[in-house]
Design an enzyme around this catalytic site. Structure first.
Site, mmCIF file in Angstrom:
data_model
loop_
_atom_site.group_PDB
_atom_site.id
_atom_site.type_symbol
_atom_site.label_atom_id
_atom_site.label_comp_id
_atom_site.label_asym_id
_atom_site.label_seq_id
_atom_site.Cartn_x
_atom_site.Cartn_y
_atom_site.Cartn_z
ATOM 1 N N ASP A 101 -93.684 -47.080 31.220
ATOM 2 C CA ASP A 101 -94.170 -48.458 31.240
ATOM 3 C C ASP A 101 -93.136 -49.468 31.747
ATOM 4 O O ASP A 101 -93.344 -50.671 31.658
ATOM 5 C CB ASP A 101 -94.648 -48.882 29.846
ATOM 6 C CG ASP A 101 -93.518 -48.935 28.830
ATOM 7 O OD1 ASP A 101 -92.452 -48.349 29.107
ATOM 8 O OD2 ASP A 101 -93.699 -49.544 27.761
ATOM 9 N N GLU A 102 -92.018 -48.975 32.295
ATOM 10 C CA GLU A 102 -91.005 -49.881 32.838
ATOM 11 C C GLU A 102 -90.470 -49.354 34.160
ATOM 12 O O GLU A 102 -90.307 -48.148 34.347
ATOM 13 C CB GLU A 102 -89.836 -50.058 31.859
ATOM 14 C CG GLU A 102 -90.179 -50.907 30.658
ATOM 15 C CD GLU A 102 -88.948 -51.258 29.832
ATOM 16 O OE1 GLU A 102 -89.046 -51.237 28.612
ATOM 17 O OE2 GLU A 102 -87.884 -51.539 30.426
#
Length: 408
Positions: A101-102
């Site tokens: 998610d990053e």
């Protein structure tokens, strides 16, 4: 960063607004100790439920709450779609995937095509929101460290989800971070070490001389000194690929195993998986290591031992060595965790035989293992497995359906 990624994806699949829904993604929800992997902003602000919370903490009386089991394959698919959007604005070599998610993007070379930093950021946010209905928070900085700190400490709490930290802002940004643990790279243990040295804030850390920090904490102390001043010289397009020094696998069992034969089944399955990785990378191992952790109800902790073996990557050869270690050191206590590793890695130079081996039999074993690897890589673990994987205690069949330790 994709805001509460797992939870947001689940909301979108249910046609819910991720910012308004009451949803948690939970592993093993049937147990009181079920773990929350992600929660929507409403769950955090209203019920104080966040990543790491447990099932027993959930206010089940609230009928608005949706408990979603993890679907890792779905999340990976959505992540791939997001990466495709990133590549519209940045070449692949200037994208560094930090986690599911990053992501770090170096947009230095994209300005002539797509405008200022702010314009590029808002275009990316817009594309992801319009196409995937996901909200993105963004940290902007002169280097990956400043961008990450801006994201973690400010962007997540802003309506537009954007924060910008520059070198000249360090005294008003990094030095003002309230808790040492709020800085990436400083965990609880590192923070405790710093506090024992009389360092309780990022400002105090920045004012300590580099030789003092390096003497007390080694290379970590040197890194912390530079981070306290906002310095990070890493470049996203200069990829560092470390050479694997060992191959391993660990597993926390779902229950205490009281029967040694069942533990051996799990060890067999784990060794097969690691041996397949050795063969895929065309390397051999000559040192094996087995760690076994006992139940929390046992008065003994477990054991950890290694052994030197003839260089090999054969499952057929490795399994007996690991089982010998287990049988030699096992104290007949209930087992709850197992970890295996293969070290002293060398490139495979050829097949080494001794005078007492049947050459044809050894070659047949090697060819058979390579064939099994190919079938499993194409069709999955269930396509070809030992009958022992159907016995009590076996975990390979269930884990083959998992991605990242969770149900796919």
């Amino acid at each position: 960063m994709l805001n509460r990624f797992f939870a947001s994806v689940e909301c979108v699949k249910r046609r819910l607004n991720p910012l308004e829904a009451y949803l948690v993604v939970m592993s093993n929800a049937e147990r009181a100790g079920g773990l929350v992997l992600a929660a929507t902003p409403k769950m955090k602000s209203v019920h104080h439920i966040k990543t790491g919370s447990r099932m027993y903490e959930l206010p089940t009386w609230d009928e608005r709450i949706i408990i979603a089991p993890p679907r890792m394959k779905l999340y990976l698919k959505v992540n791939a779609m997001i990466q495709a959007i990133f590549r519209r604005y940045v070449p692949a070599e200037f994208i560094h995937v930090y986690s599911i998610d990053e992501c770090f993007l170096d947009i230095t070379g994209s300005h002539l095509l797509f405008g200022s930093t702010d314009e590029i950021v808002r275009k990316i946010q817009r594309d992801i929101l319009e196409e995937l209905r996901l909200y993105v928070t963004v940290g902007i900085g002169d280097n990956p460290l400043l961008a990450k700190l801006a994201l973690d400490n400010v962007a997540k709490n802003r309506p537009d989800g954007i924060a910008e930290w520059r070198y000249e802002d360090v005294p008003e940004t990094i030095w003002k971070v309230k808790h040492l643990e709020d800085v990436c790279g400083i965990g609880h243990r590192t923070a405790a070490h710093l506090k024992r040295m009389g360092i309780f804030s990022m400002y105090q850390l920045s004012q300590n001389p580099l030789p003092v920090l390096k003497s007390a904490m080694g290379v970590i102390g040197e890194q912390l000194y530079y981070h306290a001043h906002g310095l990070d010289y890493s470049r996203l397009n200069e990829k560092y690929v470390p050479i694997n020094k060992s191959y391993g696998k660990s597993q926390i069992l779902e229950k205490d195993y009281h029967v040694p034969a069942e533990v051996e089944i799990v060890i067999r399955e784990m060794v097969e998986e690691v041996a397949m990785r050795l063969r895929q990378n065309h390397v051999d191992t000559s040192v094996i290591h087995l760690s076994v952790g006992y139940s929390k109800y046992s008065i003994k902790k477990g054991f950890s031992h290694q052994a030197k073996i003839p260089s090999t990557n054969s499952s057929h050869a490795l399994i007996p060595y690991f089982l010998e270690l287990f049988r030699r050191y096992d104290e007949r206590e209930p087992v709850r965790s197992i970890a295996i590793s293969c070290g002293k890695i060398t490139l495979k130079a050829g097949l080494q035989l001794n005078l007492f081996e049947d050459v044809n039999r050894t070659l047949n074993h090697e060819q058979l293992e390579v064939t099994v690897d190919k079938i499993r890589m194409r069709y999955g673990f269930k396509s070809l497995m030992h009958a022992s994987s159907l016995l009590n205690g076996a975990t390979g069949l269930k884990r083959s359906e998992m991605v990242g330790g969770h149900k796919g």
